[in-house]
Write an enzyme that holds these catalytic residues in place. Structure first.
Site, short mmCIF file in Angstrom:
data_model
loop_
_atom_site.label_atom_id
_atom_site.label_comp_id
_atom_site.label_asym_id
_atom_site.label_seq_id
_atom_site.Cartn_x
_atom_site.Cartn_y
_atom_site.Cartn_z
N GLN A 17 2.59 0.05 3.68
CA GLN A 17 2.48 -1.35 4.08
C GLN A 17 3.11 -2.23 3.02
O GLN A 17 3.18 -1.86 1.85
CB GLN A 17 1.00 -1.78 4.24
CG GLN A 17 0.50 -1.81 5.66
CD GLN A 17 -0.83 -2.52 5.76
OE1 GLN A 17 -0.89 -3.74 5.62
NE2 GLN A 17 -1.89 -1.77 5.98
N GLU A 35 0.86 -1.18 0.00
CA GLU A 35 0.00 0.00 0.00
C GLU A 35 0.90 1.23 0.00
O GLU A 35 1.96 1.23 0.63
CB GLU A 35 -0.93 -0.01 1.22
CG GLU A 35 -1.91 -1.19 1.21
CD GLU A 35 -2.82 -1.23 2.41
OE1 GLU A 35 -3.06 -0.15 3.02
OE2 GLU A 35 -3.30 -2.33 2.77
N HIS A 86 -9.35 -40.59 -16.53
CA HIS A 86 -9.83 -41.72 -15.74
C HIS A 86 -11.32 -41.62 -15.42
O HIS A 86 -12.09 -42.57 -15.63
CB HIS A 86 -9.03 -41.82 -14.44
CG HIS A 86 -9.56 -42.84 -13.50
ND1 HIS A 86 -10.46 -42.55 -12.50
CD2 HIS A 86 -9.35 -44.18 -13.44
CE1 HIS A 86 -10.76 -43.65 -11.85
NE2 HIS A 86 -10.10 -44.65 -12.39
#
Length: 883
Positions: A310, A297, A839
């Protein structure tokens, strides 16, 4: 412990004292990055206030904890620390007060948004009140649920509180240093909006978006920017609407209520190109410091200064493959192809590497040390990946690979086609000679010509040969007795390194069967998709035989206690020999024949049914609780499928006869061989898993020896070592801490819900760039087994303990043979992975279950209890709207 620390005093190793957010801010500050000044109130303060809180769990835990923290008095010393530390930042300076939990901003879980943040807090008492509310936010309902989903103990979590000078932001937002959607590393993605970054973080505004790679702005997308969050003079924030818009002509318009003119930069964007590049450069510095992509941030203040507020790891990115070769490489997921979405144990990887070395040797590319595995095999996220770059960049690969993928993993085929258009993956291999040379060598190694000839001319002998391969393998499964731990390891390496060529020699007969199926479609003029009934109830399929035997077992054993007791009690009684006599005897006999199987059975580190019979006992309990006529019994359904298959053969032969009598004869012969040999496709894996079970037994012996020598704590710890480490451990040492770390990493990786099918060496997930769509409200995938069924969805992520009512539609990520007992009661099948020859698709066709495979994110987009209509011919899944 100090109760307050300045950012400059904090480093990454102080998680327990300051929590994840503060530890990151301290690291960034010490690295010289532009972080606004601040301090942290440590977890010691929280400990004092939370003393006496019962965090052991139970109903009402979150509300009880919040009430305690909001009501408990703040100790005088803590209060004084907050007031003094706040004053040191300036007189009534606006600050952001942020929660910083010890379980937050971690490499495996970001906890973004789980605890609270309070912006533009002004005044010492306001800061104290915000701190108290941060403490309480550790116990919001969302934070409690998040910790539980990530397996984090509530009682072990503490909370610190960050107090950081507010940036008077002109513009702010978030920046990922790797693309969070496509996964491409070093490609910055920036979201920006006027005002405080909370508008972007909270999703309150449609931001401008920029994508930057290597200093070049690759993409710009203007958001509406009609909202901004701005600080109020006395504290707190307000939301204001702005006339700024995505219209390029809006440049220079003001932000209403801001008192200033908002400079919308280049072309109506809130950032100039220069600012975007500066941000990307800052992100690169942060990523370089941490050595991993970061979610940051940031804010740009009124003076144009860029601040980092941040940084946390991006936890959603899939890990990069280890030791990639130079240039852009393309990897295909072996795990996804095998239907095993979870991680592999280290020994599981080691065993598969040994098998792969045998396969590579048949093509002439065997490694010098078989324990290293095939050169094309690599590891990422504790899963195995196959390097298919040569196929993408070769003429032969581009011609063949998409067709093969369309059969086995349909969703990967269009991804392959898109990669072929990437200029970074241009053609470099144009000659067919190397491919043909490798194929000839492989064919000779497994005696393919003679096996095909045998299948065409002497089918009974061909079947006897397939059985003889199994008998010979059985004779090699156990080491000579007595054997030392070192001899057990020798046996493991011989079995892993030498079993592959003989086992794979069965495949030419299988290919013959399917080749004749394709030839019959061409000669008869009947599309292969309309001939699916020919493949119903195929004989000689060991997985089908196993499932039918399990059903037959359920008809022979005593119904009690299976109809009443929980699976855990059934397991206890079986292990104690206390089930009713017939059940005890019959289940023991079944596990004697099929006990080497299991869910995720390709991993030698995963227990077999013979070790942990809970899954089989649970399936038996489900069968015995069923109600319905004998016409619904799987044995009756299988017999009906055989009759329908013969009728389908007759129809195709009749269609061929109308085009010529000789065609009818060839088609009759070809489809007869198809039905005789197509079911053998499961046999090689059946044998491989037998070998893996024998390897597991020998490794347990080695593990027990290492426990007695003090190297390991338990015998099954050996599966968290590889073969080289295990052999070295026979000389002594202590590997308990190594195993503990690997077990913890394995548990974390087991929680990963998304695994790419294709991954580039730069982290890009090509499929994320063009995800599947809905058609007329229906989810689309690959048609796998014809028929239409409407029923209730049952989403199953793990078959162990799963309960499937008759007629319910099984919705799952993928399947391996360990899942197939559930198919006997399923009304339909929807899988996220796979193609027409995977499968699950093959078994669904054999059982006559309508199936659609390769449906993107089916387990997320469909919920248990929803009514679905599965059209196995059209490849669509329609969810009935409620009401």
């Amino acid at each position: 412990m100090k109760t307050a620390l300045d950012f400059a005093e904090i480093h990454a190793g102080m998680l327990a004292e300051v929590g994840g957010k503060a530890a990151n801010l301290g690291e960034l500050t010490r690295a010289g990055l532009p972080v606004p000044p601040g301090w942290v109130l440590t977890t010691e303060a929280y400990r004092q206030v939370a003393e006496g809180l019962d965090a052991s769990g139970g109903d009402g835990l979150a509300e009880r904890a919040r009430r305690h923290l909001l009501g408990a008095p703040v100790p005088d010393a803590v209060h004084e620390t907050i007031v003094k530390s706040y004053a040191a930042l300036g007189v009534d300076v606006p600050v952001a007060v942020r929660s910083s939990a010890t379980a937050e901003d971690l490499p495996f879980a970001s906890f973004a948004g789980q605890q609270d943040t309070f912006l533009n807090v002004v005044g010492a008492e306001a800061v104290v009140a915000a701190v108290r509310r941060c403490w309480a936010s550790l116990w919001t309902d969302r934070a409690v649920a998040y910790r539980e989903s990530n397996g984090i103990d509530h009682a072990a979590v503490r909370l610190a509180v960050v107090v950081q000078v507010m940036v008077d932001a002109q513009v702010a937002g978030v920046m990922f240093t790797a693309d969070p959607v496509t996964g491409r590393r070093h490609q910055a993605v920036i979201d920006a909006a006027p005002g405080l970054g909370e508008a972007v973080v909270s999703g309150a505004v449609n931001p401008d978006r920029f994508v930057v790679f290597d200093g070049e702005i690759l993409d710009r997308h203007a958001g509406d920017k009609h909202l901004a969050i701005r600080p109020l003079p006395g504290g707190g924030t307000t939301r204001v609407t702005t006339p700024a818009s995505a219209d390029p002509g809006a440049a220079g318009q003001g932000a209403a209520g801001s008192g200033d003119t908002l400079d919308l930069g280049d072309g109506g964007f809130c950032l100039t190109d220069a600012q975007v590049r500066d941000l990307a450069a800052l992100g690169a510095r942060v990523e370089e410091h941490y050595g991993a992509p970061q979610d940051t941030e940031w804010a740009i203040d009124q003076d144009g200064t860029l601040w980092l507020t941040q940084a946390r790891p991006i936890t959603t990115l899939y890990p990069l493959p280890e030791r990639p070769r130079p240039g852009l490489r393309v990897y295909f997921s072996f795990n996804v192809f095998q239907g095993v979405m979870g991680p592999l144990t280290p020994m599981g990887v080691a065993a598969l590497r040994m098998f792969s070395a045998g396969a590579a040797g048949l093509f002439g590319y065997g490694p010098a040390d078989r324990r290293d595995g095939a050169p094309a095999l690599t590891e990422a996220g504790q899963r195995l990946w196959i390097d298919i770059t040569t196929a993408v960049r070769s003429r032969a690969g581009r011609a063949v690979a998409p067709r093969m993928l369309a059969l086995g993993e349909a969703r990967t085929a269009p991804v392959f086609d898109r990669l072929a258009t990437d200029p970074r993956l241009s053609l470099t291999h144009t000659s067919l000679r190397p491919v043909l040379r490798s194929l000839r060598r492989f064919a000779r190694g497994i005696h393919a010509p003679s096996r095909v000839f045998l299948a065409l001319t002497s089918p009974d002998k061909a079947l006897r040969y397939a059985a003889r391969v199994g008998e010979q393998l059985d004779g090699r499964l156990d080491p000579p007795t007595p054997a030392t731990p070192a001899q057990h390891l020798d046996h493991v390496e011989r079995l892993m390194g030498g079993a592959f060529p003989a086992i794979v020699s069965i495949m030419p007969m299988v290919v013959t069967g399917y080749g004749l199926f394709a030839l019959s479609a061409k000669l008869s003029g009947v599309p292969a998709g309309d001939m699916q009934d020919v493949l119903r109830s195929l004989p000689h399929n060991p997985t089908t035989e196993m499932d039918l035997e399990l059903w037959a077992l359920a008809t022979r054993i005593e119904p009690e206690p299976f109809r009443q007791e929980p699976v855990s009690e059934l397991v206890r009684r079986y292990r104690a020999g206390q089930l009713p006599p017939v059940a005890q005897r019959e289940i023991t006999a079944f596990l004697g024949r099929y006990g080497h199987r299991g869910v995720a059975e390709i991993d030698v580190g995963v227990p077999r049914w013979s070790e942990e019979p809970a899954h089989i006992l649970g399936v038996l309990a489900n069968y015995l609780r069923m109600e319905g006529g004998t016409d619904l019994a799987p044995s009756a359904v299988f017999a009906r499928g055989e009759r329908e298959a013969q009728a389908a053969v007759a129809r195709v032969v009749a269609a061929a006869r109308r085009r010529g009598r000789w065609r009818a004869a060839v088609v009759r012969f070809g489809l007869g061989r198809t039905r005789m040999f197509a079911g053998l496709r499961e046999l090689p894996k059946f044998y491989v898993v037998k070998a893996l079970a024998a390897v597991r037994r020998s490794l347990f012996v080695v593990g027990e020896h290492l426990v007695s020598a003090g190297v390991l704590d338990s015998a099954d710890d050996v599966f968290f070592l590889d073969l080289k480490e295990t052999r070295a451990a026979l000389g002594g040492g202590d590997l308990r801490e190594v195993v503990a770390r690997r077990r913890a990493a394995y548990e974390l990786e087991s929680r990963r819900r998304h695994v790419p099918r294709v991954l580039l060496s730069d982290g890009t997930e090509p499929e994320a760039m063009a995800t599947g769509a809905e058609t007329d409200g229906a989810l689309t995938g690959t048609a796998a087994s014809a028929g239409t069924v409407t029923g209730v969805a049952r989403v199953v992520l793990d078959p162990i303990g799963a309960h499937l009512e008759p007629g319910e539609i099984l919705v799952c990520p993928s399947t391996d043979p360990g899942w197939t007992p559930l198919f006997l009661t399923a009304g339909g099948l929807v899988m996220e992975m796979g193609g027409a020859m995977s499968h699950g698709a093959v078994v669904a066709r054999e059982y006559g279950i309508p199936a659609v495979v390769g449906v993107p994110d089916a387990t997320h987009r469909i919920s248990t209890g929803q009514e679905l209509t599965v059209n196995g011919a059209a490849g669509t899944v329609t969810v009935t709207p409620p009401g």
